[in-house]
Scaffold this motif. Structure first.
Motif, PDB file in Angstrom:
ATOM      1  N   LEU A   1      49.518  40.792  40.308  1.00 51.70           N
ATOM      2  CA  LEU A   1      48.824  42.047  40.608  1.00 51.70           C
ATOM      3  C   LEU A   1      48.324  42.753  39.350  1.00 51.70           C
ATOM      4  CD1 LEU A   1      47.886  44.098  42.683  1.00 51.70           C
ATOM      5  CD2 LEU A   1      50.139  45.154  42.620  1.00 51.70           C
ATOM      6  N   ALA A   2      49.204  42.887  38.343  1.00 53.30           N
ATOM      7  CA  ALA A   2      48.806  43.613  37.128  1.00 53.30           C
ATOM      8  C   ALA A   2      47.576  42.974  36.463  1.00 53.30           C
ATOM      9  CB  ALA A   2      49.987  43.703  36.161  1.00 53.30           C
ATOM     10  N   PRO A   3      47.569  41.651  36.231  1.00 53.07           N
ATOM     11  CA  PRO A   3      46.363  41.044  35.641  1.00 53.07           C
ATOM     12  C   PRO A   3      45.132  41.165  36.535  1.00 53.07           C
ATOM     13  CG  PRO A   3      48.236  39.528  35.524  1.00 53.07           C
ATOM     14  CD  PRO A   3      48.658  40.667  36.371  1.00 53.07           C
ATOM     15  N   VAL A   4      45.346  41.088  37.855  1.00 56.35           N
ATOM     16  CA  VAL A   4      44.210  41.198  38.775  1.00 56.35           C
ATOM     17  C   VAL A   4      43.592  42.593  38.695  1.00 56.35           C
ATOM     18  CG1 VAL A   4      43.650  41.427  41.231  1.00 56.35           C
ATOM     19  CG2 VAL A   4      44.823  39.388  40.419  1.00 56.35           C
ATOM     20  N   ILE A   5      44.453  43.616  38.668  1.00 55.34           N
ATOM     21  CA  ILE A   5      43.935  44.988  38.567  1.00 55.34           C
ATOM     22  C   ILE A   5      43.137  45.138  37.269  1.00 55.34           C
ATOM     23  CG2 ILE A   5      44.590  47.415  38.275  1.00 55.34           C
ATOM     24  CD1 ILE A   5      46.993  46.856  40.106  1.00 55.34           C
ATOM     25  N   ASP A   6      43.712  44.653  36.164  1.00 57.32           N
ATOM     26  CA  ASP A   6      43.008  44.740  34.872  1.00 57.32           C
ATOM     27  C   ASP A   6      41.652  44.040  34.936  1.00 57.32           C
ATOM     28  OD1 ASP A   6      45.137  46.095  33.878  1.00 57.32           O
ATOM     29  OD2 ASP A   6      46.010  44.399  32.796  1.00 57.32           O
ATOM     30  N   LYS A   7      41.637  42.854  35.560  1.00 57.17           N
ATOM     31  CA  LYS A   7      40.413  42.056  35.620  1.00 57.17           C
ATOM     32  C   LYS A   7      39.352  42.757  36.477  1.00 57.17           C
ATOM     33  CE  LYS A   7      39.045  37.235  36.210  1.00 57.17           C
ATOM     34  NZ  LYS A   7      39.403  35.925  36.708  1.00 57.17           N
ATOM     35  N   VAL A   8      39.782  43.286  37.614  1.00 55.71           N
ATOM     36  CA  VAL A   8      38.822  43.942  38.510  1.00 55.71           C
ATOM     37  C   VAL A   8      38.263  45.203  37.854  1.00 55.71           C
ATOM     38  CG1 VAL A   8      38.588  45.141  40.741  1.00 55.71           C
ATOM     39  CG2 VAL A   8      39.840  42.991  40.618  1.00 55.71           C
ATOM     40  N   ILE A   9      39.116  45.938  37.155  1.00 54.31           N
ATOM     41  CA  ILE A   9      38.638  47.140  36.459  1.00 54.31           C
ATOM     42  C   ILE A   9      37.670  46.751  35.331  1.00 54.31           C
ATOM     43  CG2 ILE A   9      39.353  49.101  35.014  1.00 54.31           C
ATOM     44  CD1 ILE A   9      40.008  49.459  37.997  1.00 54.31           C
ATOM     45  N   ALA A  10      37.983  45.677  34.620  1.00 51.66           N
ATOM     46  CA  ALA A  10      37.083  45.208  33.544  1.00 51.66           C
ATOM     47  C   ALA A  10      35.723  44.798  34.125  1.00 51.66           C
ATOM     48  CB  ALA A  10      37.730  44.036  32.807  1.00 51.66           C
ATOM     49  N   GLU A  11      35.753  44.115  35.273  1.00 52.66           N
ATOM     50  CA  GLU A  11      34.507  43.720  35.938  1.00 52.66           C
ATOM     51  C   GLU A  11      33.694  44.953  36.341  1.00 52.66           C
ATOM     52  OE1 GLU A  11      36.571  39.708  37.842  1.00 52.66           O
ATOM     53  OE2 GLU A  11      35.955  41.335  39.167  1.00 52.66           O
ATOM     54  N   LEU A  12      34.412  45.979  36.798  1.00 53.95           N
ATOM     55  CA  LEU A  12      33.741  47.213  37.203  1.00 53.95           C
ATOM     56  C   LEU A  12      33.082  47.888  35.998  1.00 53.95           C
ATOM     57  CD1 LEU A  12      33.260  49.354  39.441  1.00 53.95           C
ATOM     58  CD2 LEU A  12      35.434  50.384  38.784  1.00 53.95           C
ATOM     59  N   LYS A  13      33.793  47.870  34.879  1.00 55.34           N
ATOM     60  CA  LYS A  13      33.274  48.490  33.662  1.00 55.34           C
ATOM     61  C   LYS A  13      31.987  47.797  33.207  1.00 55.34           C
ATOM     62  CE  LYS A  13      35.234  50.341  29.391  1.00 55.34           C
ATOM     63  NZ  LYS A  13      36.394  50.281  28.486  1.00 55.34           N
ATOM     64  N   GLU A  14      31.978  46.473  33.378  1.00 58.08           N
ATOM     65  CA  GLU A  14      30.803  45.694  32.964  1.00 58.08           C
ATOM     66  C   GLU A  14      29.566  46.029  33.792  1.00 58.08           C
ATOM     67  OE1 GLU A  14      31.466  41.478  32.906  1.00 58.08           O
ATOM     68  OE2 GLU A  14      33.147  41.672  31.506  1.00 58.08           O
ATOM     69  N   LYS A  15      29.806  46.507  35.020  1.00 60.63           N
ATOM     70  CA  LYS A  15      28.662  46.827  35.893  1.00 60.63           C
ATOM     71  C   LYS A  15      27.866  48.011  35.371  1.00 60.63           C
ATOM     72  CE  LYS A  15      30.217  45.039  40.366  1.00 60.63           C
ATOM     73  NZ  LYS A  15      30.712  45.407  41.707  1.00 60.63           N
ATOM     74  N   GLY A  16      28.476  48.802  34.497  1.00 60.83           N
ATOM     75  CA  GLY A  16      27.732  49.887  33.873  1.00 60.83           C
ATOM     76  C   GLY A  16      27.992  51.256  34.459  1.00 60.83           C
ATOM     77  N   ARG A  17      27.366  52.258  33.848  1.00 62.15           N
ATOM     78  CA  ARG A  17      27.582  53.654  34.215  1.00 62.15           C
ATOM     79  C   ARG A  17      26.319  54.249  34.807  1.00 62.15           C
ATOM     80  NH1 ARG A  17      32.099  55.258  31.442  1.00 62.15           N
ATOM     81  NH2 ARG A  17      32.883  53.599  30.118  1.00 62.15           N
ATOM     82  N   GLY A  18      26.511  55.396  35.455  1.00 59.58           N
ATOM     83  CA  GLY A  18      25.360  56.121  35.976  1.00 59.58           C
ATOM     84  C   GLY A  18      24.656  56.869  34.852  1.00 59.58           C
TER      85      GLY A  18
END
Lengths: 72, 416
Positions: B81-98
């Motif tokens: 779970l911990a690595p998955v959460i980190d990975k999903v958050i990192a993927e989200l960060k890569e998508k960019g900001r408004g």
């Protein structure tokens, strides 16, 4: 699990007297018909074969009411 | 007041409604009732642990025990779970900001993505590890979940089932069958002495291969039904309830400013999550069928073969939960003989096997020696990232079912 064994308790806030523990390990657990809760007949388990059974009972209990605390 | 809180789905309108805590508790514990849920969706969950009764149920529960043992829970949480959460958050960060520099996302698919990767691990499904394959897997499992709980769908039920069968076929072809084949080979090699038993993965498919339950003569779909249960059930509670926690905490902190700094405290979050679980159930009702004529302690009579609908929403607002049981209060104490989440995880032999995965394994509310559970762990990460509701885009409840859940939940992660 500790090689010295475990101390066995049943949390009556979780226990619903289903009785799977008694069927898996009748020398350690018995459901008290009067209270509806499982009672522990043997508070400390050190025998390897018995340890496997109480471990199985702890994992199989649908309400996860059994607590096994390593001794020592 | 209960009716204001909860509208009975049409599926159960002709059934006897049971909505008091004591009556539901008595029925769930009683051996005079059998499972009555998922009759319309039987082709998806039939013969699985959820719907089994009698001696076979305990045997099946014993078989699955290793999947929900304390060591397994610790493994899922720390190694998965911990690595998955980190990975999903990192993927989200890569998508960019408004344009305002903030990260915005819909929490519903985000949580599902996190949980589907864990669920794939527990079930034994390979290749759910990249954003693309996870998104495909999530889409398939979400559609399967709608069909497997078709009883609560607001859409045409025949159409939902038809879609569900087609989606299950795709899920099998793309993910389940190759994963099962790999485990069959691993178990074959283990039995031939080529690899050690300890080297086998601990997951549902491997367990079923070890017992020969992966290929029941005359019942080719059994394994897919058990897999469907694991895939659907192990994500719904957290995905349905977690957004409610954020809504409740947002409101609570407006009037209890002293608690605002506690939203990253796992003990406070456990209290908030537990209270939200009491108020919001993952399924609208559970159904049970009487095996004989029954008279409950309350005097209510239920005839043999009668199917009754158990309404947890009003039962969990029983006065035994203390003052203002309809309100949210993270400091509410559990009444003696009951859990603070009430009847949300069911009771008796069919109590949710995945409960420790959701709530964590602990003996007291303030116990931090066990596991956190998916709900608290994900909440803690989200609050550390400054999660807050997006004022420009309010959350929307699910439109396609009677589940008490959000279909869209836009948030801002202010600190990401």
């Amino acid at each position: 699990m500790s090689s010295k064994g475990v101390r066995v308790t049943v949390d009556t806030n979780f226990c619903q007297g289903i009785g799977y523990c008694e069927r898996i390990c009748p020398s350690v657990f018995k459901v008290d018909k009067a209270t509806g809760y499982a009672v522990v007949l043997q508070a400390e388990v050190t025998d390897a074969e018995m340890l496997a059974l109480v471990d199985q009972a702890e994992q199989t209990c649908p309400t996860r009411a059994i607590e096994l605390v390593p001794i020592g | 007041m209960a009716d204001q809180e909860f509208v009975a789905p049409p599926y159960v309108k002709n059934m006897q409604r049971v909505d008091t805590y004591s009556e539901i508790d008595e029925i769930l514990r009683s051996t005079a009732f059998r499972q009555g849920s998922h009759q319309e969706s039987h082709m998806f969950f039939g013969e699985s642990l959820l719907l089994m009764d009698g001696p076979g149920h305990m045997e099946r529960r014993m078989l699955f025990a290793s999947l929900v043992s304390k060591s397994a829970m610790h493994y899922y949480e720390s190694q998965a779970l911990a690595p998955v959460i980190d990975k999903v958050i990192a993927e989200l960060k890569e998508k960019g900001r408004g344009a305002d520099g903030l990260v915005r996302t819909d929490l519903v698919p985000l949580i599902r993505t996190m949980l589907h990767r864990i669920t794939a691990l527990v079930t034994g499904v390979d290749k759910v590890d990249s954003p693309e394959t996870t998104e495909r897997f999530r889409w398939l499992v979400d559609r399967l979940g709608e069909a497997a709980t078709v009883e609560w769908s607001t859409r045409d039920h025949e159409e939902v089932i038809k879609e569900g069968l087609a989606v299950r076929k795709m899920l099998i072809d793309e993910f389940l069958q190759p994963s099962l084949d790999r485990r069959r080979e691993l178990v074959r090699r283990q039995k031939a002495g080529e690899i050690a038993k300890e080297d086998l993965p601990v997951d549902l498919f491997t367990l079923l291969c070890q017992t020969g339950d992966d290929a029941r003569p005359g019942d080719e779909t059994y394994i897919w039904r058990e897999a469907a249960l694991f895939l659907v059930a192990s994500t719904q509670t957290t995905t349905h309830t977690l957004p409610h926690v954020i809504v409740h905490l947002t409101e609570w902190c407006k009037t209890h400013a002293e608690d605002a700094p506690k939203v990253t405290d796992p003990i406070f979050l456990r209290r908030a999550a537990t209270e939200s679980l009491r108020l919001h159930q993952p399924a609208p009702t559970l159904l049970r069928i009487a095996l004989e004529d029954v008279t409950l302690s309350s005097g209510r009579q239920i005839k043999k073969d009668e199917r009754v609908a158990l309404f947890f929403a009003p039962a969990n607002r029983d006065e035994r939960f203390g003052p203002d049981p309809y309100g949210f209060n993270p400091y509410r104490a559990a009444p003696h003989g009951a859990q603070a989440w009430g009847l949300t995880f069911g009771g008796g032999v069919h109590m949710c096997i995945g409960r420790p995965l959701v709530t964590g394994m602990f003996n007291r509310t303030d116990d931090l020696t066990g596991t956190e559970g998916t709900m608290i762990k994900i909440l803690r990460v989200l609050y550390e990232l400054g999660v807050e509701l997006d004022p420009a885009s309010p959350p929307q409840k699910m439109a396609v079912s009677y589940h008490d859940a959000y279909g869209v939940f836009p948030v801002i992660l202010r600190k990401l």
